[in-house]
Scaffold this active site. Structure first.
Site, PDB file in Angstrom:
ATOM      1  N   CYS A  34     -58.637  15.764  -9.995  1.00  0.00           N
ATOM      2  CA  CYS A  34     -58.508  17.510  -9.860  1.00  0.00           C
ATOM      3  C   CYS A  34     -57.116  17.735  -9.233  1.00  0.00           C
ATOM      4  O   CYS A  34     -56.513  18.568  -9.784  1.00  0.00           O
ATOM      5  CB  CYS A  34     -59.800  17.827  -8.773  1.00  0.00           C
ATOM      6  SG  CYS A  34     -61.490  17.596  -9.629  1.00  0.00           S
TER       7      CYS A  34
HETATM    8  N1  NAD Z   1     -65.420  15.438 -10.246  1.00  0.00           N
HETATM    9  C1  NAD Z   1     -65.221  16.415  -9.475  1.00  0.00           C
HETATM   10  O1  NAD Z   1     -65.091  16.266  -8.265  1.00  0.00           O
HETATM   11  C2  NAD Z   1     -64.923  17.680  -9.948  1.00  0.00           C
HETATM   12  C3  NAD Z   1     -65.141  18.925  -8.869  1.00  0.00           C
HETATM   13  C4  NAD Z   1     -64.739  20.152  -9.332  1.00  0.00           C
HETATM   14  C5  NAD Z   1     -64.527  20.601 -10.793  1.00  0.00           C
HETATM   15  N2  NAD Z   1     -64.393  19.345 -11.585  1.00  0.00           N
HETATM   16  C6  NAD Z   1     -64.207  19.955 -13.035  1.00  0.00           C
HETATM   17  O2  NAD Z   1     -65.359  19.815 -13.790  1.00  0.00           O
HETATM   18  C7  NAD Z   1     -65.120  19.428 -15.125  1.00  0.00           C
HETATM   19  C8  NAD Z   1     -65.898  18.027 -15.502  1.00  0.00           C
HETATM   20  O3  NAD Z   1     -65.407  17.137 -14.658  1.00  0.00           O
HETATM   21  P1  NAD Z   1     -66.197  15.751 -14.351  1.00  0.00           P
HETATM   22  O4  NAD Z   1     -65.585  15.116 -13.434  1.00  0.00           O
HETATM   23  O5  NAD Z   1     -67.700  15.999 -14.530  1.00  0.00           O
HETATM   24  O6  NAD Z   1     -65.645  14.967 -15.564  1.00  0.00           O
HETATM   25  P2  NAD Z   1     -66.337  13.775 -16.195  1.00  0.00           P
HETATM   26  O7  NAD Z   1     -65.584  13.137 -17.250  1.00  0.00           O
HETATM   27  O8  NAD Z   1     -67.287  12.990 -15.160  1.00  0.00           O
HETATM   28  O9  NAD Z   1     -67.781  14.240 -17.361  1.00  0.00           O
HETATM   29  C9  NAD Z   1     -67.458  15.047 -18.264  1.00  0.00           C
HETATM   30  C10 NAD Z   1     -68.488  14.671 -19.114  1.00  0.00           C
HETATM   31  O10 NAD Z   1     -68.409  15.576 -20.509  1.00  0.00           O
HETATM   32  C11 NAD Z   1     -68.614  14.828 -21.737  1.00  0.00           C
HETATM   33  N3  NAD Z   1     -68.069  15.521 -22.983  1.00  0.00           N
HETATM   34  C12 NAD Z   1     -66.911  15.282 -23.139  1.00  0.00           C
HETATM   35  N4  NAD Z   1     -66.623  15.920 -24.458  1.00  0.00           N
HETATM   36  C13 NAD Z   1     -67.827  16.504 -24.625  1.00  0.00           C
HETATM   37  C14 NAD Z   1     -68.247  17.563 -25.642  1.00  0.00           C
HETATM   38  N5  NAD Z   1     -67.458  18.048 -26.805  1.00  0.00           N
HETATM   39  N6  NAD Z   1     -69.708  17.689 -25.638  1.00  0.00           N
HETATM   40  C15 NAD Z   1     -70.530  17.390 -24.853  1.00  0.00           C
HETATM   41  N7  NAD Z   1     -69.879  16.615 -23.579  1.00  0.00           N
HETATM   42  C16 NAD Z   1     -68.703  16.229 -23.679  1.00  0.00           C
HETATM   43  C17 NAD Z   1     -68.005  13.504 -21.518  1.00  0.00           C
HETATM   44  O11 NAD Z   1     -68.572  12.466 -22.023  1.00  0.00           O
HETATM   45  C18 NAD Z   1     -68.345  13.302 -19.926  1.00  0.00           C
HETATM   46  O12 NAD Z   1     -69.591  12.776 -19.586  1.00  0.00           O
HETATM   47  C19 NAD Z   1     -63.585  19.306 -15.230  1.00  0.00           C
HETATM   48  O13 NAD Z   1     -62.860  20.389 -15.557  1.00  0.00           O
HETATM   49  C20 NAD Z   1     -62.954  19.024 -13.514  1.00  0.00           C
HETATM   50  O14 NAD Z   1     -61.818  19.367 -13.427  1.00  0.00           O
HETATM   51  C21 NAD Z   1     -64.531  18.177 -11.329  1.00  0.00           C
END
Ligand code: NAD
Length: 415
Positions: free
Chosen positions: A257
């Site tokens: 992030c």
């Molecule tokens: N992890 C954090 O602390 C956090 C906090 C706030 C915001 N975010 C934001 O949230 C979003 C997701 O982050 P995350 O940490 O959960 O990522 P992550 O990589 O842990 O999870 C994302 C998931 O999406 C899946 N994916 C990818 N393409 C896909 C598709 N076309 N269809 C269905 N599934 C698909 C992946 O396989 C994965 O399991 C990002 O934009 C991130 O910046 C993350």
């Protein structure tokens, strides 16, 4: 309600659990079949979600890789990754792919909410046109909103329920639908006037942290020159009951992030001939911090009459923050690579990270490693490690997290 969640990662899975625990039906979709299989077997792959939490929800969360299963949902929440390209520009590939697949099954009256962090304008300018390929119009046939995820992995004092939820709808009706949706799992839902305001609020939160971390990291570098203890200075400033918010220096900024999100705003700003100086400067300061830490290791070894070349250096903690196993953008990996370039013999111990394939390393047993090491560098201070024992057993300790404060010993060097 029946809620579809696209992307079951660090954000999507805890969200699925929150809705299921509140008694709603969840269809969880991910393109990673290993995650779908794990969930079908009741296995969690996210630290914040225990297997025991999943077990009672087995009948409420339906893991799937088939988009057709989303057609029966009242709302669909998109939580896919939003990384950077190699040119450090927003990479919306996952968002475009998931939206395209969703547009093929989108139903009248459905609400779609984007939770992925992104630049202002993404929901309206990028997501809406893709969803409208369904032949339906946003605000008339289906609803669309942005609601940033504010999760902090590993944190237990603030939960999905107690953290206020921001929502911004493309129309007022869209915002109202989003408010109703999140009211089911959050104590407080705050409605903003537009999705753009909600998108930018999330970026502000992360840029605020990035800038303040850069400030204290720069202060740590200055204190090193001045011979002043940076921790004592920060502890002192933090006694002010107003007008000061504590941030601690460290080995650099990690996770996907803070090092990534500011570039999303910088990209959008450039489109408008605006060059945000704070963002660039904070990025620059934080990016050189691992190199500064390596210099501190070099100096500590030098004072003991040793070069980095051939020295056994044990890195403690390789994840980007304490208490979790996520190594994305972790400064520890940068530090390890830089030490290897100087021919240091690098090993690591991390109770949350069994292996780091990109370094070809596996976590070593701490007690055993301490019997034969020249220096232990505390890069990420996991709570499981006994730092007093570490200081007692390691010949030399370099502490980049300030966890050895209060331990008086000649073999400790602090940031
Ligand atoms: N992890 C954090 O602390 C956090 C906090 C706030 C915001 N975010 C934001 O949230 C979003 C997701 O982050 P995350 O940490 O959960 O990522 P992550 O990589 O842990 O999870 C994302 C998931 O999406 C899946 N994916 C990818 N393409 C896909 C598709 N076309 N269809 C269905 N599934 C698909 C992946 O396989 C994965 O399991 C990002 O934009 C991130 O910046 C993350």
């Amino acid at each position: 309600m029946k809620i579809g969640i696209i992307g079951l990662g660090y954000v999507g899975l805890p969200l699925a659990v929150a809705f299921a625990e509140a008694g709603h039906e969840v269809v969880g979709l991910d393109t990673d079949v290993r995650k779908i299989e794990a969930l079908r077997e009741g296995r969690s792959y996210v630290e914040d979600v225990a297997d025991e939490a999943l077990a009672p929800l087995a009948g409420h969360i339906r893991p799937t890789a088939d988009h057709a299963d989303l057609a029966s949902c009242n709302s669909v929440i998109v939580c896919v990754p939003t990384p950077l390209t190699s040119a450090r520009e927003p990479d919306l590939t996952y968002l475009v792919e998931s939206a395209t697949a969703l547009s093929r099954v989108l139903q009248p009256e459905q609400l779609v909410v984007l939770e992925s962090t992104t630049y202002p304008g993404t929901t309206r300018e990028r997501l809406a046109p893709i969803l409208e390929e369904s032949g339906m119009a946003v605000g008339r046939d289906f609803h669309l909103a942005f609601s940033p995820e504010r999760i902090d992995p590993g944190r237990t004092d603030h939960t999905v329920r107690t953290t206020p939820k921001l929502v911004g709808g493309v129309t007022e009706a869209c915002a109202e639908r989003a408010r109703e949706l999140y009211a089911a799992i959050c104590d407080e839902v705050i409605v903003l006037s537009t999705p753009e305001a909600a998108e930018l609020a999330k970026l502000l939160e992360n840029i605020f942290r990035s800038v303040n971390i850069a400030l204290v990291n720069e202060l740590a570098q200055l204190c090193d020159r001045l011979g002043i203890d940076v921790w004592e200075v920060i502890d002192a400033a933090a006694t002010k009951p107003f007008g000061f918010m504590r941030f601690d220096p460290g080995p650099g900024m990690g996770g996907h992030c803070l090092p990534v999100d500011p570039f999303y705003l910088a990209f959008k700003a450039r489109e408008h001939d605006f060059y945000p100086e704070f963002i660039e400067l904070a990025g620059k300061v934080n990016q050189v911090q691992p190199a500064f830490c390596v210099e501190r290791v070099e100096r500590a070894l030098n004072a003991a009459g040793k070069p980095v070349n051939g020295s056994k250096i044990l890195i403690l903690g390789v994840s980007y923050k304490a208490g979790i196993g996520d190594t994305r953008e972790s400064p520890a990996l940068k530090i390890a690579r830089l030490l290897r370039e100087l021919d240091g013999e690098v090993t690591y111990h991390d109770p949350h990270v069994p292996a780091v394939p990109e370094l070809g390393l596996e976590s070593v047993d701490l007690a055993q490693a301490l019997r034969d090491t020249d220096l232990a560098a505390i890069v990420t201070a996991h709570p499981e490690v006994d730092y007093e024992e570490l200081v007692a057993k390691a010949p030399l300790v370099v502490d980049f997290r300030g966890v050895t404060r209060g331990i008086e010993a000649k073999n400790v060097v602090r940031l």
